[in-house]
Design a protein around this motif. Structure first.
Motif, PDB file in Angstrom:
ATOM      1  N   ILE A 183       5.018  -5.015  -6.983  1.00  0.00           N
ATOM      2  CA  ILE A 183       4.171  -5.992  -6.066  1.00  0.00           C
ATOM      3  C   ILE A 183       3.321  -7.327  -6.841  1.00  0.00           C
ATOM      4  N   TRP A 184       3.148  -8.421  -6.491  1.00  0.00           N
ATOM      5  CA  TRP A 184       1.989  -9.540  -6.998  1.00  0.00           C
ATOM      6  C   TRP A 184       0.961  -9.471  -5.561  1.00  0.00           C
ATOM      7  N   VAL A 185      -0.426  -9.267  -6.943  1.00  0.00           N
ATOM      8  CA  VAL A 185      -1.427  -9.361  -5.886  1.00  0.00           C
ATOM      9  C   VAL A 185      -2.066 -10.448  -6.977  1.00  0.00           C
ATOM     10  N   TYR A 186      -3.063 -11.896  -6.100  1.00  0.00           N
ATOM     11  CA  TYR A 186      -4.573 -12.065  -6.781  1.00  0.00           C
ATOM     12  C   TYR A 186      -4.904 -11.834  -8.406  1.00  0.00           C
ATOM     13  N   HIS A 187      -5.171 -12.298  -9.033  1.00  0.00           N
ATOM     14  CA  HIS A 187      -5.316 -11.611 -10.185  1.00  0.00           C
ATOM     15  C   HIS A 187      -6.952 -11.469  -9.628  1.00  0.00           C
ATOM     16  N   PRO A 188      -7.626 -10.659  -9.908  1.00  0.00           N
ATOM     17  CA  PRO A 188      -9.285  -9.738  -9.151  1.00  0.00           C
ATOM     18  C   PRO A 188      -9.986 -10.098 -10.630  1.00  0.00           C
ATOM     19  N   SER A 189      -9.781 -11.146 -11.393  1.00  0.00           N
ATOM     20  CA  SER A 189     -11.225 -11.878 -12.618  1.00  0.00           C
ATOM     21  C   SER A 189     -11.307 -12.369 -10.913  1.00  0.00           C
ATOM     22  N   SER A 190     -10.910 -13.666 -10.378  1.00  0.00           N
ATOM     23  CA  SER A 190     -11.993 -14.376  -9.926  1.00  0.00           C
ATOM     24  C   SER A 190     -11.304 -14.529  -7.862  1.00  0.00           C
ATOM     25  N   GLY A 191     -11.893 -15.503  -7.123  1.00  0.00           N
ATOM     26  CA  GLY A 191     -11.131 -15.212  -5.818  1.00  0.00           C
ATOM     27  C   GLY A 191     -10.316 -14.615  -5.051  1.00  0.00           C
ATOM     28  N   TYR A 192     -11.038 -13.230  -5.416  1.00  0.00           N
ATOM     29  CA  TYR A 192     -10.475 -11.390  -4.760  1.00  0.00           C
ATOM     30  C   TYR A 192     -11.433 -11.269  -3.771  1.00  0.00           C
ATOM     31  N   SER A 193     -10.276 -10.777  -2.759  1.00  0.00           N
ATOM     32  CA  SER A 193     -10.714 -10.152  -1.595  1.00  0.00           C
ATOM     33  C   SER A 193     -10.582  -9.398  -1.663  1.00  0.00           C
ATOM     34  N   TRP A 194     -10.974  -7.722  -2.181  1.00  0.00           N
ATOM     35  CA  TRP A 194     -10.385  -6.660  -3.055  1.00  0.00           C
ATOM     36  C   TRP A 194     -10.103  -6.140  -1.203  1.00  0.00           C
ATOM     37  N   ASN A 195     -11.402  -6.319   0.272  1.00  0.00           N
ATOM     38  CA  ASN A 195     -10.747  -5.531   1.028  1.00  0.00           C
ATOM     39  C   ASN A 195      -9.594  -6.108   1.712  1.00  0.00           C
ATOM     40  N   TRP A 196      -9.605  -7.590   1.822  1.00  0.00           N
ATOM     41  CA  TRP A 196      -8.020  -8.371   1.965  1.00  0.00           C
ATOM     42  C   TRP A 196      -7.062  -7.233   1.188  1.00  0.00           C
ATOM     43  N   TRP A 197      -6.765  -7.502   0.071  1.00  0.00           N
ATOM     44  CA  TRP A 197      -5.918  -6.799  -0.444  1.00  0.00           C
ATOM     45  C   TRP A 197      -5.451  -5.302  -0.491  1.00  0.00           C
ATOM     46  N   ASN A 198      -6.932  -4.649   0.037  1.00  0.00           N
ATOM     47  CA  ASN A 198      -6.233  -2.989   0.611  1.00  0.00           C
ATOM     48  C   ASN A 198      -5.640  -3.069   1.886  1.00  0.00           C
ATOM     49  N   ASN A 199      -5.025  -4.537   2.474  1.00  0.00           N
ATOM     50  CA  ASN A 199      -4.199  -3.573   3.193  1.00  0.00           C
ATOM     51  C   ASN A 199      -3.059  -4.288   2.908  1.00  0.00           C
ATOM     52  N   VAL A 200      -2.886  -5.298   1.926  1.00  0.00           N
ATOM     53  CA  VAL A 200      -1.563  -4.652   0.586  1.00  0.00           C
ATOM     54  C   VAL A 200      -0.832  -3.923   0.023  1.00  0.00           C
ATOM     55  N   ILE A 201      -2.196  -3.178  -0.694  1.00  0.00           N
ATOM     56  CA  ILE A 201      -1.488  -2.326  -1.442  1.00  0.00           C
ATOM     57  C   ILE A 201      -1.627  -1.445  -0.810  1.00  0.00           C
ATOM     58  N   LYS A 202      -2.088  -0.339   0.904  1.00  0.00           N
ATOM     59  CA  LYS A 202      -2.096   0.533   1.431  1.00  0.00           C
ATOM     60  C   LYS A 202      -1.004   0.492   1.928  1.00  0.00           C
ATOM     61  N   GLU A 203       0.120  -0.560   1.965  1.00  0.00           N
ATOM     62  CA  GLU A 203       1.710  -0.448   2.567  1.00  0.00           C
ATOM     63  C   GLU A 203       1.885  -0.057   1.877  1.00  0.00           C
ATOM     64  N   VAL A 204       2.056   0.339   0.774  1.00  0.00           N
ATOM     65  CA  VAL A 204       3.031   0.843  -0.888  1.00  0.00           C
ATOM     66  C   VAL A 204       2.646   1.554  -1.004  1.00  0.00           C
ATOM     67  N   LEU A 205       1.278   1.965  -0.930  1.00  0.00           N
ATOM     68  CA  LEU A 205       1.029   3.772  -2.008  1.00  0.00           C
ATOM     69  C   LEU A 205       1.025   4.232  -1.254  1.00  0.00           C
TER      70      LEU A 205
END
Length: 205
Positions: A183-205
């Protein structure tokens, strides 16, 4: 791994899946350092081969802070789903492998890899995933890293929509048939909402 210049970090619990219960490879884009004429030339890799481990992850696990560490902290929070302590950080990074796709460093934060850098790093990437055999790859960056990664053994995944956002994803199939979800996520260096991306990542972990 004869084509790899920057060897991956491999957490001590990676092989058994650690706290995630599956083998996760976190794939960044490129290292940033002063660079030199021999950067990326495998025959001259001995001095920099462990750069990913010694100059990145090991520093992170020792509580080091610098201008690059927030990138890793934000990402680890998107894995955990909450702000992390140093002890939690150590458990997370010891459960995963980390590797930067581009096998030469960038000498400026404003300098982007060129298409030839992606092409020249292709064989190293396949050596790494053949060796590590991850179950999941989480790729940092949804533009260059989506457009330029190799198509060999690649199948685009079924539509994956989270909060109206279509998550780029698919599968790499190794020569022996082992399939790796990516899966591809926004690069976490900037403009990265970690709590939103957790919603994505927990779908595949």
């Amino acid at each position: 791994m004869k084509n790899v210049f920057f060897k991956p970090w491999i957490g001590k619990d990676y092989e058994n899946g650690g706290i995630f219960g599956k083998k996760v490879l976190v794939l960044g884009e490129a290292h940033l350092c002063g660079g030199c004429e021999d950067c990326g030339k495998v025959e001259n890799a001995e001095e920099c081969a462990d750069f990913t481990s010694s100059n990145c992850i090991e520093l992170l696990l020792n509580g080091h802070t610098d201008n690059w560490t927030p990138t890793f902290r934000k990402f680890e929070r998107s894995l955990a789903g909450h702000e992390t302590t140093l002890d939690e950080s150590r458990k997370i990074w010891n459960s995963v492998a980390f590797y930067n796709y581009i096998q030469r460093s960038m000498d400026s934060s404003r300098k982007s890899p060129e298409w030839v850098d992606f092409r020249n790093s292709k064989e190293a990437f396949f050596e790494v995933i053949e060796n590590l055999r991850p179950d999941l790859i989480i790729v940092w960056g949804v533009t260059r890293m989506w457009s330029n990664m190799p198509s060999d053994g690649w199948t685009e995944g079924e539509k994956m929509t989270i909060d109206s956002y279509d998550v780029k994803n698919g599968w790499y199939t190794l020569q022996d048939g082992h399939r790796i979800h990516a899966i591809w996520v926004y690069h976490p260096s900037s403009g990265y909402s970690w709590n939103w991306w957790n919603n994505v990542i927990k779908e595949v972990l």
